[in-house]
Enzyme design. Structure first.
Site, PDB file in Angstrom:
ATOM      1  N   GLU A  64       0.777  -1.250  -0.132  1.00 48.08           N
ATOM      2  CA  GLU A  64      -0.124  -0.072   0.019  1.00 48.08           C
ATOM      3  C   GLU A  64       0.867   1.227   0.087  1.00 48.08           C
ATOM      4  OE1 GLU A  64      -2.950   0.181  -0.655  1.00 48.08           O
ATOM      5  OE2 GLU A  64      -3.930  -1.874  -0.503  1.00 48.08           O
ATOM      6  N   CYS A 227     -17.551   1.444 -19.964  1.00 48.44           N
ATOM      7  CA  CYS A 227     -18.863   1.244 -19.116  1.00 48.44           C
ATOM      8  C   CYS A 227     -19.614  -0.237 -19.578  1.00 48.44           C
ATOM      9  CB  CYS A 227     -19.649   2.610 -19.602  1.00 48.44           C
ATOM     10  SG  CYS A 227     -19.006   3.690 -18.730  1.00 48.44           S
ATOM     11  N   CYS A 230     -18.944  -2.833 -17.343  1.00 47.02           N
ATOM     12  CA  CYS A 230     -18.783  -2.583 -15.875  1.00 47.02           C
ATOM     13  C   CYS A 230     -20.059  -3.465 -15.200  1.00 47.02           C
ATOM     14  CB  CYS A 230     -19.317  -1.099 -15.499  1.00 47.02           C
ATOM     15  SG  CYS A 230     -19.408  -0.804 -13.815  1.00 47.02           S
TER      16      CYS A 230
END
Length: 429
Positions: A64, A227, A230
């Site tokens: 991270e 999209c 998605c």
């Protein structure tokens, strides 16, 4: 009931996830997509296979910190080398800052590695080598661990049902819920945290958080989102708005009368999450209307004169002089060729004189401006500085000893230079 004076109205339901059935479906769709499509990344493998909770948390933590400000493709190699060299907190706590900087060289934002190592020492010396077990404690007790990193470690390593908000999550949530207020403002960020905490899957929080970030990194990308691929598009208010506009446009094309689409703006005046009235929805942008960011500050321009000082070493190989930067500030503790910040608009001969003076004062050698050979300029963009290095070279005969009291320096071969803790900018030079 009227709100007490001075309190902002809560955002209308348009912007929130308030239907439990919808939340349930969204979690299911996102997790099954993640199980099918997730990228195979070394820290994910470690988090999934390591039985020891402290080692698991350490492995996630390192990934991270490296992934802040740096792309996955770049991080993989660094991560594997790091975990091979320091597989546990204990081994990292025993490392020197110089070793950490050498391994970090080229990753940028060098204070990240330094803080990671300081925090590892703290866990070993003050917490008996045991990582804090909740997001709250991770954030409170570990230097360099903020709200996001704490949430990621706690959800992925310990299964704590806590959300995370990073740049990818901000983008996904702003599109799902048509949030057009400035997404870097603290008020909007707080709302997004509330939303992430409400959405996170209670039984698989780590996978859910990674799925949300993965969606932002691979599908719901900034410029040309995919999209069609998605898994949660039926929950996306920005996508719904695009579809309504298309339907309206095609009806108009065929001359069919149709009502004006009831646009997905929430309609509440002064809504804290809607775009400002001065910047309404732009049809040409579609879902990329969201998120909105405040205008970015332009990086300031800076110029630095840098001198590559070389000599023939005892074995005949060329050696170069490198000096260590101060232990705080930009590129803290890294090594570089002797350098001097220049005032803006300085003429070339004045630059050369300033650099010769600097080298003379600093080394005691009889350096004259005419002895410096101009090589060229190198540009390197830091996040907040557009830096131009004006590069000169200077050859020395014979051996020279430097005063160690001035600042640490050493002679290195080209090969040693590349394995030292030097920045990408100096490698370009």
């Amino acid at each position: 009931a009227a709100l007490p004076a001075g309190t902002a109205a809560p955002p209308p339901a348009t912007h929130l996830f308030s239907d439990p059935a919808e939340i349930e479906t969204l979690r299911g769709n996102l997790l099954s997509w993640y199980d099918r499509c997730k990228r195979d990344l070394p820290w994910r493998t470690l988090a999934a296979t390591e039985p020891d909770a402290d080692r698991r948390a350490y492995a996630v933590w390192v990934s991270e910190i490296m992934l802040q400000q740096t792309q996955v493709a770049t991080v993989i190699d660094y991560y594997n080398r790091w975990m091979q060299k320091w597989p546990t907190l204990q081994t990292l706590a025993q490392a020197s800052l110089e070793e950490v900087n050498e391994l970090w060289a080229g990753l940028g934002y060098y204070s990240r590695g330094k803080r990671l190592q300081e925090a590892a020492r703290k866990v070993v010396s003050e917490l008996a080598g045991r990582m804090p077990r909740t997001a709250e404690d991770l954030q409170k007790l570990l230097p360099g661990v903020g709200r996001y990193t704490a949430g990621a470690i706690a959800s992925i390593s310990y299964g704590q049902a806590t959300g995370v908000v990073d740049g990818n999550v901000i983008r996904v949530l702003c599109r799902l819920r048509c949030i057009g207020a400035d997404s870097s403002s603290p008020a909007v960020i707080d709302r997004l945290w509330d939303m992430a905490n409400a959405l996170v899957d209670r039984s698989r929080p780590g996978d859910f958080n990674q799925a949300l970030m993965e969606l932002g990194a691979t599908v719901c990308v900034p410029k040309a989102p995919l999209c069609g691929e998605c898994p949660v598009k039926q929950h996306c208010r920005a996508q719904r708005r695009v579809e309504k506009e298309l339907a309206f446009a095609s009806r108009k094309l065929f001359g069919k009368p149709s009502p004006v689409p009831d646009v997905e703006d929430c309609g509440a005046g002064g809504c804290p999450l809607c775009p400002p009235a001065t910047e309404p929805w732009d049809s040409s942008l579609g879902v990329t209307n969201f998120p909105r960011k405040a205008a970015k500050k332009q990086p300031r321009a800076a110029r630095t004169a840098t001198c590559v000082v070389e000599r023939r070493g005892c074995h005949g190989a060329l050696e170069y002089l490198i000096v260590q930067r101060p232990s705080s500030g930009l590129l803290a503790g890294l090594w570089e060729f002797p350098s001097l910040p220049l005032a803006q608009g300085l003429q070339e001969e004045k630059q050369r004189e300033a650099l010769a003076d600097h080298l003379r004062a600093w080394t005691g050698w009889p350096v004259v401006a005419g002895g410096l050979r101009f090589i060229g300029e190198v540009i390197h963009i830091f996040s907040h500085i557009h830096q131009t290095y004006v590069v000169y070279s200077f050859s020395l005969d014979g051996d020279v000893t430097l005063d160690p009291a001035l600042s640490p320096s050493r002679w290195v071969t080209a090969e040693e230079f590349h394995t030292s803790a030097v920045s990408t900018a100096m490698k370009k030079v």
